[in-house]
Design an enzyme around this catalytic site. Structure first.
Site, PDB file in Angstrom:
ATOM      1  N   SER A  15      17.403-139.828 -30.210  1.00  0.00           N
ATOM      2  CA  SER A  15      17.098-140.393 -31.543  1.00  0.00           C
ATOM      3  C   SER A  15      16.670-141.850 -31.422  1.00  0.00           C
ATOM      4  O   SER A  15      15.810-142.324 -32.186  1.00  0.00           O
ATOM      5  CB  SER A  15      18.296-140.263 -32.487  1.00  0.00           C
ATOM      6  OG  SER A  15      19.395-140.970 -31.993  1.00  0.00           O
ATOM      7  N   ARG A  57      20.549-134.645  -9.883  1.00  0.00           N
ATOM      8  CA  ARG A  57      21.951-134.983 -10.139  1.00  0.00           C
ATOM      9  C   ARG A  57      22.368-136.182  -9.270  1.00  0.00           C
ATOM     10  O   ARG A  57      23.046-137.085  -9.732  1.00  0.00           O
ATOM     11  CB  ARG A  57      22.821-133.769  -9.810  1.00  0.00           C
ATOM     12  CG  ARG A  57      24.280-133.993 -10.066  1.00  0.00           C
ATOM     13  CD  ARG A  57      25.034-132.720  -9.770  1.00  0.00           C
ATOM     14  NE  ARG A  57      24.836-131.732 -10.804  1.00  0.00           N
ATOM     15  CZ  ARG A  57      25.606-131.630 -11.896  1.00  0.00           C
ATOM     16  NH1 ARG A  57      26.600-132.461 -12.065  1.00  0.00           N
ATOM     17  NH2 ARG A  57      25.393-130.701 -12.794  1.00  0.00           N
ATOM     18  N   MET A  82      23.492-141.837 -19.850  1.00  0.00           N
ATOM     19  CA  MET A  82      24.928-141.720 -19.616  1.00  0.00           C
ATOM     20  C   MET A  82      25.290-141.697 -18.128  1.00  0.00           C
ATOM     21  O   MET A  82      26.258-141.060 -17.736  1.00  0.00           O
ATOM     22  CB  MET A  82      25.452-140.453 -20.324  1.00  0.00           C
ATOM     23  CG  MET A  82      25.117-140.416 -21.803  1.00  0.00           C
ATOM     24  SD  MET A  82      25.605-141.908 -22.717  1.00  0.00           S
ATOM     25  CE  MET A  82      27.269-141.469 -23.122  1.00  0.00           C
ATOM     26  N   ASN A  99      20.583-152.318 -22.545  1.00  0.00           N
ATOM     27  CA  ASN A  99      21.359-151.117 -22.851  1.00  0.00           C
ATOM     28  C   ASN A  99      21.793-151.154 -24.311  1.00  0.00           C
ATOM     29  O   ASN A  99      22.067-152.221 -24.861  1.00  0.00           O
ATOM     30  CB  ASN A  99      22.605-151.061 -21.960  1.00  0.00           C
ATOM     31  CG  ASN A  99      23.447-149.822 -22.208  1.00  0.00           C
ATOM     32  OD1 ASN A  99      22.914-148.713 -22.297  1.00  0.00           O
ATOM     33  ND2 ASN A  99      24.753-149.989 -22.334  1.00  0.00           N
ATOM     34  N   HIS A 101      24.686-149.854 -26.877  1.00  0.00           N
ATOM     35  CA  HIS A 101      26.051-149.327 -26.833  1.00  0.00           C
ATOM     36  C   HIS A 101      26.631-149.261 -28.253  1.00  0.00           C
ATOM     37  O   HIS A 101      26.536-150.231 -29.011  1.00  0.00           O
ATOM     38  CB  HIS A 101      26.937-150.199 -25.940  1.00  0.00           C
ATOM     39  CG  HIS A 101      28.286-149.586 -25.764  1.00  0.00           C
ATOM     40  ND1 HIS A 101      28.511-148.500 -24.938  1.00  0.00           N
ATOM     41  CD2 HIS A 101      29.466-149.851 -26.366  1.00  0.00           C
ATOM     42  CE1 HIS A 101      29.772-148.145 -25.028  1.00  0.00           C
ATOM     43  NE2 HIS A 101      30.378-148.948 -25.883  1.00  0.00           N
ATOM     44  N   ASP A 132      24.271-155.826 -16.580  1.00  0.00           N
ATOM     45  CA  ASP A 132      24.675-156.479 -15.337  1.00  0.00           C
ATOM     46  C   ASP A 132      25.459-155.465 -14.502  1.00  0.00           C
ATOM     47  O   ASP A 132      25.416-154.268 -14.789  1.00  0.00           O
ATOM     48  CB  ASP A 132      25.451-157.784 -15.612  1.00  0.00           C
ATOM     49  CG  ASP A 132      26.786-157.539 -16.275  1.00  0.00           C
ATOM     50  OD1 ASP A 132      27.203-156.357 -16.388  1.00  0.00           O
ATOM     51  OD2 ASP A 132      27.429-158.517 -16.680  1.00  0.00           O
ATOM     52  N   GLY A 134      28.544-154.769 -14.313  1.00  0.00           N
ATOM     53  CA  GLY A 134      29.708-154.126 -14.926  1.00  0.00           C
ATOM     54  C   GLY A 134      29.298-152.990 -15.865  1.00  0.00           C
ATOM     55  O   GLY A 134      28.113-152.725 -16.061  1.00  0.00           O
ATOM     56  N   VAL A 135      30.304-152.324 -16.424  1.00  0.00           N
ATOM     57  CA  VAL A 135      30.032-151.273 -17.408  1.00  0.00           C
ATOM     58  C   VAL A 135      30.106-151.897 -18.801  1.00  0.00           C
ATOM     59  O   VAL A 135      31.173-152.323 -19.250  1.00  0.00           O
ATOM     60  CB  VAL A 135      31.059-150.122 -17.278  1.00  0.00           C
ATOM     61  CG1 VAL A 135      30.836-149.087 -18.374  1.00  0.00           C
ATOM     62  CG2 VAL A 135      30.955-149.479 -15.911  1.00  0.00           C
TER      63      VAL A 135
HETATM   64  C1  GAR Z   1      23.795-143.339 -28.784  1.00  0.00           C
HETATM   65  O1  GAR Z   1      24.808-143.295 -29.738  1.00  0.00           O
HETATM   66  C2  GAR Z   1      24.032-144.457 -27.794  1.00  0.00           C
HETATM   67  O2  GAR Z   1      24.578-145.597 -28.374  1.00  0.00           O
HETATM   68  C3  GAR Z   1      25.016-143.812 -26.867  1.00  0.00           C
HETATM   69  O3  GAR Z   1      24.504-142.512 -26.691  1.00  0.00           O
HETATM   70  C4  GAR Z   1      23.865-142.100 -27.898  1.00  0.00           C
HETATM   71  C5  GAR Z   1      22.507-141.577 -27.549  1.00  0.00           C
HETATM   72  O4  GAR Z   1      21.876-141.041 -28.673  1.00  0.00           O
HETATM   73  N1  GAR Z   1      25.081-144.528 -25.625  1.00  0.00           N
HETATM   74  C6  GAR Z   1      26.229-144.763 -24.994  1.00  0.00           C
HETATM   75  O5  GAR Z   1      27.304-144.373 -25.394  1.00  0.00           O
HETATM   76  C7  GAR Z   1      26.070-145.556 -23.716  1.00  0.00           C
HETATM   77  N2  GAR Z   1      27.332-145.980 -23.239  1.00  0.00           N
HETATM   78  P1  GAR Z   1      20.355-140.626 -28.612  1.00  0.00           P
HETATM   79  O6  GAR Z   1      20.140-139.757 -27.372  1.00  0.00           O
HETATM   80  O7  GAR Z   1      20.162-139.826 -29.876  1.00  0.00           O
HETATM   81  O8  GAR Z   1      19.511-141.859 -28.588  1.00  0.00           O
END
Ligand code: GAR
Length: 186
Positions: A15, A57, A82, A99, A101, A132, A134-135
């Site tokens: 999305s 993978r 992810m 990124n 989040h 960077d 880190g996570v």
């Molecule tokens: C989103 O909510 C994004 O913030 C999250 O994955 C979803 C992807 O949605 N990302 C994380 O949690 C990263 N740590 P999308 O595929 O519909 O764009």
């Protein structure tokens, strides 16, 4: 200014990729890379005529850099990607990876952030940040609150999630458009 050319890395629905695709005159996306086959985000990319790549993978990060460079990529957007990005890849693209989040970092890094914040009846929101080593620790470029303590306010988790997703699309497109035009995202 050298044109900014993006690779968008996804793992699912796409999305946020769709939101970026709504700005073809401002955001140049040369490739969409997915860590999973068969996800909706890949179909969205193909419908928009953007080349796609599905990662194994076991990701060969050096090969990925070579592929991205060969396609003229200057910047990378992790839009629901992810997988953890390893330090060597971050170093290769330092300052050029952002990124998205779904929390008000530094709160709720990692997985299931919306649900965990909702269950804690904490504020929900979104952070777009530099990547960077880190996570979810890089410098925030833009942060917005979606809902304040939604559980106490009577929101369902589904409605709260929807609200965060709307905020995500606004924040991510704002940052990527700003970076594409050579500006700061603030
Ligand atoms: C989103 O909510 C994004 O913030 C999250 O994955 C979803 C992807 O949605 N990302 C994380 O949690 C990263 N740590 P999308 O595929 O519909 O764009």
């Amino acid at each position: 200014m050298r044109q900014r050319v993006w690779a968008v890395l996804i793992s699912g629905r796409g999305s946020n990729l769709s939101a970026l695709l709504d700005y073809p005159d401002e955001i140049s996306i040369s490739i969409v890379v997915s860590s999973k086959p068969g996800v909706d985000g890949l179909a969205k990319a193909r419908r928009a005529g953007i080349p796609t790549l599905i990662l194994d993978r076991r990701i060969d990060w050096s090969a990925l850099t070579v592929t991205l460079r060969s396609r003229g990529v200057t910047h990378i957007c992790l839009a629901g990607f992810m997988r953890i990005v390893p330090p060597a890849f971050v170093a290769e693209w330092r300052g050029q990876i952002v990124n998205l989040h779904p929390s008000l970092l530094p709160k709720y890094p990692g997985l299931e952030s919306i649900r965990v914040a909702f269950e804690a009846d904490d504020d929900l929101g979104v952070t777009v940040h530099e990547v960077d080593e880190g996570v979810d620790t890089g410098r925030a470029l833009l942060q917005k609150t979606s809902l304040k303590k939604p559980r106490a306010a009577g929101y369902s988790l589904a409605l709260a999630e929807f609200t965060v997703h709307v905020t995500e699309q606004r924040c991510l497109t704002r940052v990527v458009r700003a970076l594409s035009s050579g500006g700061s995202s603030r």
